[in-house]
Design an enzyme around this catalytic site. Structure first.
Site, PDB file in Angstrom:
ATOM      1  N   LYS A 193      14.911   0.211   5.296  1.00 12.42           N
ATOM      2  CA  LYS A 193      14.444   0.688   3.984  1.00 12.42           C
ATOM      3  C   LYS A 193      14.549   2.218   3.893  1.00 12.42           C
ATOM      4  O   LYS A 193      14.938   2.781   2.861  1.00 12.42           O
ATOM      5  CB  LYS A 193      13.000   0.226   3.789  1.00 12.42           C
ATOM      6  CG  LYS A 193      12.245   0.859   2.663  1.00 12.42           C
ATOM      7  CD  LYS A 193      12.743   0.431   1.304  1.00 12.42           C
ATOM      8  CE  LYS A 193      11.980   1.159   0.213  1.00 12.42           C
ATOM      9  NZ  LYS A 193      12.515   0.923  -1.100  1.00 12.42           N
ATOM     10  N   LEU A 227       0.833  -1.204   0.000  1.00  9.87           N
ATOM     11  CA  LEU A 227       0.000   0.000   0.000  1.00  9.87           C
ATOM     12  C   LEU A 227       0.867   1.253   0.000  1.00  9.87           C
ATOM     13  O   LEU A 227       2.051   1.189   0.324  1.00  9.87           O
ATOM     14  CB  LEU A 227      -0.896  -0.036   1.247  1.00  9.87           C
ATOM     15  CG  LEU A 227      -1.815  -1.268   1.310  1.00  9.87           C
ATOM     16  CD1 LEU A 227      -2.312  -1.519   2.728  1.00  9.87           C
ATOM     17  CD2 LEU A 227      -2.988  -1.107   0.347  1.00  9.87           C
TER      18      LEU A 227
END
Ligand code: NAD
Length: 300
Positions: A174, A65
């Site tokens: 990340k 998402l």
């Protein structure tokens, strides 16, 4: 046969879900946009129309998402939806591969743990090409058990799977990577534009830098100058790819994390400002390497 529920079939989710289908798994898909689930239905996935529907009977749930607010909505529920956590069976594994703030990842992991569910934050690196080729890198946060279980599913979509630490650590890994990428891409655009403005051919200059100390991932796999690399988004009107607004979001996450830990990030802040400016000029939805056009436009 194992059943995977996949939620979010955008630029990344669709090819990732295709690879699960190609691996012979039962795949159930849901996205707010029906146009995105249709091709997967034609390829053999079960198309579902709600969160409750898509997770029914699933052994694992994978979400891809846009941002933290969407992830919280999908897992914790909102309005008529009970959310994933309150709709799945007791042994279902939950994996979120979106890039979001570590705090939201930890919140969802805590809620999942209260129901005895394993949750892994597992953001990816490798872009749309890596998603299509099944060569993504997954950076996973969560318990050892959640990681071991997630590894089985993620192995069908990626090549390198790292356990970064507890819940939220996948997201933090990340975020650091994308702070670096934002800086690298800006520098690559800047150097290429400088060379072109001074008479160099971008193909020649790219080759020189690839064999020299300016070599980096953007030059090697994602050249931002149109025409240099036929398969890069730059050679296809900067479509599809990693949208400028998503890079801007990730650099924002980097700056938020830096504020919390009082870490200096002057380069990241500059890169974020460049992408914010570029985004404000109508480039939110095109690939982030289109920052090269920003440099071209400023060129005297
Ligand atoms: P995208 O916008 O193309 O896809 C997101 C999808 O989620 C959309 O199709 C949207 O309709 C769907 N969605 C939103 N809310 C939903 C809901 N409540 N229920 C069901 N579906 C919902 O984005 P993307 O490029 O696929 O990126 C997804 C995530 O992966 C982002 O967090 C991004 O930062 C990260 N990421 C992207 C890339 C890339 O190259 N595109 C690379 C690495 C990581």
């Amino acid at each position: 046969m194992e059943t995977i529920a996949f939620i979010g079939l955008g630029n990344m989710g669709a090819p990732m879900a295709s690879n699960l289908l190609a691996a012979g798994l039962n795949v159930q898909v849901f996205d707010l946009l029906d146009s995105l689930t249709k091709p997967l239905g034609q390829a053999g996935a079960k198309v579902c129309h709600s969160i409750e529907d898509v997770v029914a009977g699933a052994d694992s749930v994978v979400t891809m998402l846009p941002a933290g607010e969407h992830v919280k909505r999908v897992y914790l529920g909102e309005g008529d939806s009970k959310g994933v956590i309150h709709s799945v069976g007791k042994s279902t594994l939950l994996i979120d591969s979106s890039t979001i703030d570590p705090e939201s990842a930890r919140l969802v992991a805590d809620e999942a743990a209260q129901r005895g569910l394993d949750f892994a934050d597992a953001p990816v690196s490798g872009g749309v090409a890596g998603a299509a080729a099944g060569t993504l890198t997954f950076i996973v946060g969560g318990s050892e058990r959640a990681f071991k279980r997630a590894e089985q599913v993620l192995g069908h979509m990626g090549k390198n799977i790292f356990h970064a630490g507890d819940s939220g650590c996948g997201q933090m890994g990340k975020i650091c990577n994308n702070l670096m990428l934002g800086i690298l891409m800006s520098g690559t655009c800047e150097a290429l534009n400088l060379g072109i403005a001074n008479g160099l051919d971008p193909n020649v200059l790219s080759n020189i830098m690839l064999q020299s100390s300016g070599r980096n991932w953007a030059l090697e796999l994602y050249n931002p100058c149109p025409g240099v690399m036929p398969n890069a988004p730059a050679s296809n009107q900067y479509q599809p790819g990693f949208m400028t607004k998503l890079m801007l979001k990730d650099l924002g996450l980097g700056l938020e994390a830096a504020a919390q830990s009082q870490s200096p990030v002057p380069m990241g802040a500059l890169a974020r400002n460049l992408y914010a400016f570029h985004s404000m000029h109508g480039n939110q939805e095109v690939d982030f390497s289109s920052l090269f056009e920003f440099y071209r436009a400023q060129q005297g």
